[in-house]
Design a protein around this motif. Structure first.
Motif, short mmCIF file in Angstrom:
data_model
loop_
_atom_site.label_atom_id
_atom_site.label_comp_id
_atom_site.label_asym_id
_atom_site.label_seq_id
_atom_site.Cartn_x
_atom_site.Cartn_y
_atom_site.Cartn_z
N LEU A 369 0.84 -1.32 0.03
CA LEU A 369 -0.06 -0.01 0.10
C LEU A 369 0.96 1.35 -0.02
O LEU A 369 0.63 2.19 -0.68
CB LEU A 369 -0.88 0.10 1.29
CG LEU A 369 -2.13 -0.96 1.09
CD1 LEU A 369 -2.69 -1.12 2.63
CD2 LEU A 369 -3.24 -0.40 -0.06
N TRP A 370 1.95 1.28 0.77
CA TRP A 370 2.69 2.43 0.78
C TRP A 370 3.34 2.65 -0.69
O TRP A 370 3.73 3.91 -0.95
CB TRP A 370 3.92 2.16 1.95
CG TRP A 370 4.70 3.47 2.20
CD1 TRP A 370 5.92 3.83 1.26
CD2 TRP A 370 4.54 4.61 2.88
NE1 TRP A 370 6.41 4.91 1.52
CE2 TRP A 370 5.90 5.37 2.63
CE3 TRP A 370 3.67 4.87 3.82
CZ2 TRP A 370 6.05 6.54 3.18
CZ3 TRP A 370 4.02 6.14 4.53
CH2 TRP A 370 4.82 7.01 4.32
N ASN A 371 4.04 1.70 -1.18
CA ASN A 371 4.59 1.78 -2.44
C ASN A 371 3.47 2.19 -3.68
O ASN A 371 3.97 3.03 -4.34
CB ASN A 371 5.16 0.43 -2.79
CG ASN A 371 6.62 0.31 -2.15
OD1 ASN A 371 7.49 1.31 -2.17
ND2 ASN A 371 6.68 -0.45 -1.04
N LEU A 372 2.34 1.57 -3.59
CA LEU A 372 1.21 2.06 -4.52
C LEU A 372 1.23 3.65 -4.28
O LEU A 372 1.07 4.32 -5.33
CB LEU A 372 0.16 1.17 -4.40
CG LEU A 372 0.19 -0.28 -4.85
CD1 LEU A 372 -1.27 -0.98 -4.44
CD2 LEU A 372 0.45 -0.19 -6.25
N LEU A 373 0.89 4.21 -2.95
CA LEU A 373 0.63 5.24 -2.78
C LEU A 373 1.88 6.38 -3.20
O LEU A 373 1.87 7.36 -3.96
CB LEU A 373 0.56 5.68 -1.23
CG LEU A 373 0.27 7.18 -0.84
CD1 LEU A 373 -1.05 7.70 -1.47
CD2 LEU A 373 0.26 7.12 0.80
N GLY A 374 2.95 5.69 -3.24
CA GLY A 374 4.16 6.39 -3.46
C GLY A 374 4.40 6.66 -4.96
O GLY A 374 4.69 7.68 -5.44
N LEU A 375 3.86 5.56 -5.70
CA LEU A 375 4.08 5.47 -6.96
C LEU A 375 3.06 6.37 -7.72
O LEU A 375 3.42 7.12 -8.77
CB LEU A 375 3.65 4.02 -7.58
CG LEU A 375 3.99 3.55 -9.14
CD1 LEU A 375 5.30 4.05 -9.71
CD2 LEU A 375 3.49 2.07 -9.39
N PHE A 401 12.25 2.65 -0.73
CA PHE A 401 11.65 1.67 0.35
C PHE A 401 12.49 0.55 0.76
O PHE A 401 12.64 0.27 2.05
CB PHE A 401 10.40 1.10 -0.08
CG PHE A 401 9.66 0.34 0.73
CD1 PHE A 401 8.89 0.60 1.86
CD2 PHE A 401 9.64 -1.21 0.58
CE1 PHE A 401 8.26 -0.14 2.74
CE2 PHE A 401 9.02 -2.10 1.36
CZ PHE A 401 8.35 -1.74 2.33
N GLY A 402 13.25 -0.06 -0.08
CA GLY A 402 14.14 -1.12 0.38
C GLY A 402 15.46 -0.68 0.80
O GLY A 402 16.39 -1.59 1.10
N THR A 403 15.61 0.66 1.07
CA THR A 403 17.06 1.47 1.53
C THR A 403 18.23 0.78 0.59
O THR A 403 18.88 0.54 1.31
CB THR A 403 17.05 1.21 2.88
OG1 THR A 403 17.20 -0.34 3.41
CG2 THR A 403 15.80 1.67 3.74
#
Length: 458
Positions: A369-375, A401-403
């Protein structure tokens, strides 16, 4: 009113997760201020947002940069960056514990609980101090070995002594902490013809991504194998360590073979260069972010494979980000159990408990969800310019996100909003979305059991 607000917020301040979040935020703030000092910059052109971005990237051991580390920062600024990397790599709570131990004071139960979750999978009791010091000694020993090997290799390449020493110091810490920062403008592309340096960096990355518990357990395992006086049963590895090792090896092999099949860049003209570059990028893409090839020139299929590896990340209690190798192993085992209709999830002849299953599923879903929002956000703010495509934005988001720190070349072109979002994503990726959620959202225990409802699926 103020006292009532303090009373309500006080329980949050005592939570281990809140201590971790506040600790990382405080060090990022201090690092930002230090990087804004005139003697930290060569030209004085690094502003507040860029300094905040760099400090967050260093503390969260990511490696994404909006200004060139080699040219924008002085030696003092680079020392600040490597200090932030070391602090972030071991964890803020680690250094807090070290300070307490040096002062002869006892850690609070909340702090010990946070360290227990970060580094160990079992209760330590009175062994806490001993185990913790072992972590520091192992870390120092590995980094010193890396410094020596890289230093000798650079001397062999006729690098000036002081430059070789500082470069070895910087890159050894950056590699073990899985940061991906480099003092070279082309990262490690110019050093890829040095087998010693590349092998050392890969070894440091793998060791740093295994996790402190795994390293200490492997040390004890080796000692018990070599010692004939070891007690019975002391030579066996835990389920956690065996899962981490197997998943790490499997991902390295899958990533290397996948990159060889999908392709790298046209500069890898021989099979030896292709194999070494594929192996290096397979290892680096999950955790560190060093690159020995130009990432922006890689085929789209290879970039997608790197995105998957970056999303998985390293292992729990390590310097790496991502959802972690153990979460992947648990989710795969859970999926297999569901397909076979089994009522329990088993990994290596050991049942996975329901709380672990629940936390794993929540972690993966929150990460998605976080990465979809960021995308969506980055597609809105960053794709209005020529040369910036969907794959650039996706790669940048997952890398933060994966640092990891790899980029197709978008980082220094990000808008202010984009830089602030990537900064927040690096912070979330380092601490973990589940840790942030537990630290911010209150736990609600309901005593009401609702009647069952039927919903059609499929």
């Amino acid at each position: 009113m103020a006292s009532e607000l303090f009373r309500r917020l006080r329980p949050y301040g005592q939570m281990p997760q809140t201590l971790l979040i506040g600790g990382f935020a405080a060090v990022i703030l201090v690092g930002t201020l230090l990087l804004l000092l005139p003697w930290s910059q060569t030209k004085g052109e690094v502003g507040l947002v860029d300094a905040l971005f760099t400090a967050t990237s260093a503390v969260c051991v990511t490696g994404l940069i909006v200004v060139d580390t080699a040219t924008a920062y002085t030696t003092f600024g680079q020392v600040v960056i490597v200090a932030l990397i070391q602090i972030g790599g071991l964890g803020i709570m680690t250094f807090a514990a070290l300070a307490y131990l040096m002062l002869g004071r006892r850690l609070s139960l909340a702090s010990q609980a946070a360290l227990h979750d970060a580094f160990f999978q079992r209760d330590l009791g009175i062994e806490f101090k001993k185990k913790f010091l072992q972590i520091l000694l192992i870390t120092a020993g590995i980094e010193l070995a890396g410094i020596l090997l890289i230093f000798l290799a650079l001397l062999w390449r006729q690098t000036p002594v002081m430059d070789a020493l500082f470069s070895a110091f910087f890159h050894s810490i950056s590699a073990f902490c899985n940061a991906g920062f480099s003092t070279y403008k082309d990262n490690l592309v110019g050093l890829r013809n040095s087998p010693v340096i590349m092998a050392t960096v890969m070894s440091l990355i793998v060791l740093g991504g295994l996790g402190h518990m795994v390293l200490t357990e492997l040390l004890h395992y080796s000692k018990s194998r070599l010692s004939r006086t070891a007690p019975a049963g002391s030579g066996s590895l835990s389920t956690h360590t065996r899962v981490v090792l197997r998943m790490t090896i499997a991902l390295i092999i899958i990533g290397s073979v996948g990159l060889l099949i999908l392709g790298l860049t046209s500069s890898e003209s021989t099979w030896s260069m292709k194999i070494s570059s594929a192996l290096f990028q397979s290892i680096s893409s999950r955790t560190a972010g060093f690159n020995s090839v130009d990432i922006g020139l890689m085929p789209l299929g290879s970039l997608l494979l790197l995105v998957l590896l970056m999303f998985i990340g390293g292992s729990p209690g390590s310097c790496a980000g991502g959802v972690k190798t153990t979460a992947l192993a648990i989710s795969m085992a859970e999926f297999k159990a569901k397909l076979k209709g089994e009522d329990q999830v088993v990994i290596m002849d050991r049942r996975v408990s329901k709380p672990i299953l629940d936390r794993t599923m929540v972690l993966i879903r929150m990460s998605i969800l976080w990465n979809l929002l960021g995308l969506l956000l980055l597609l809105y703010t960053e794709t209005g310019r020529p040369g910036v495509g969907f794959h650039d934005v996706l790669f940048e988001q997952i890398s933060a996100f994966g640092t990891v720190g790899l980029s197709t070349g978008l980082t220094d072109k990000l808008t202010v909003i984009g830089r602030l979002w990537i900064t927040a994503t690096m912070f979330v990726g380092r601490l973990g979305p589940l840790t942030l959620a537990i630290g911010v959202l209150p736990a609600i225990h309901s005593r009401v059991k609702y009647p069952e409802g039927r919903i059609m699926i499929g």
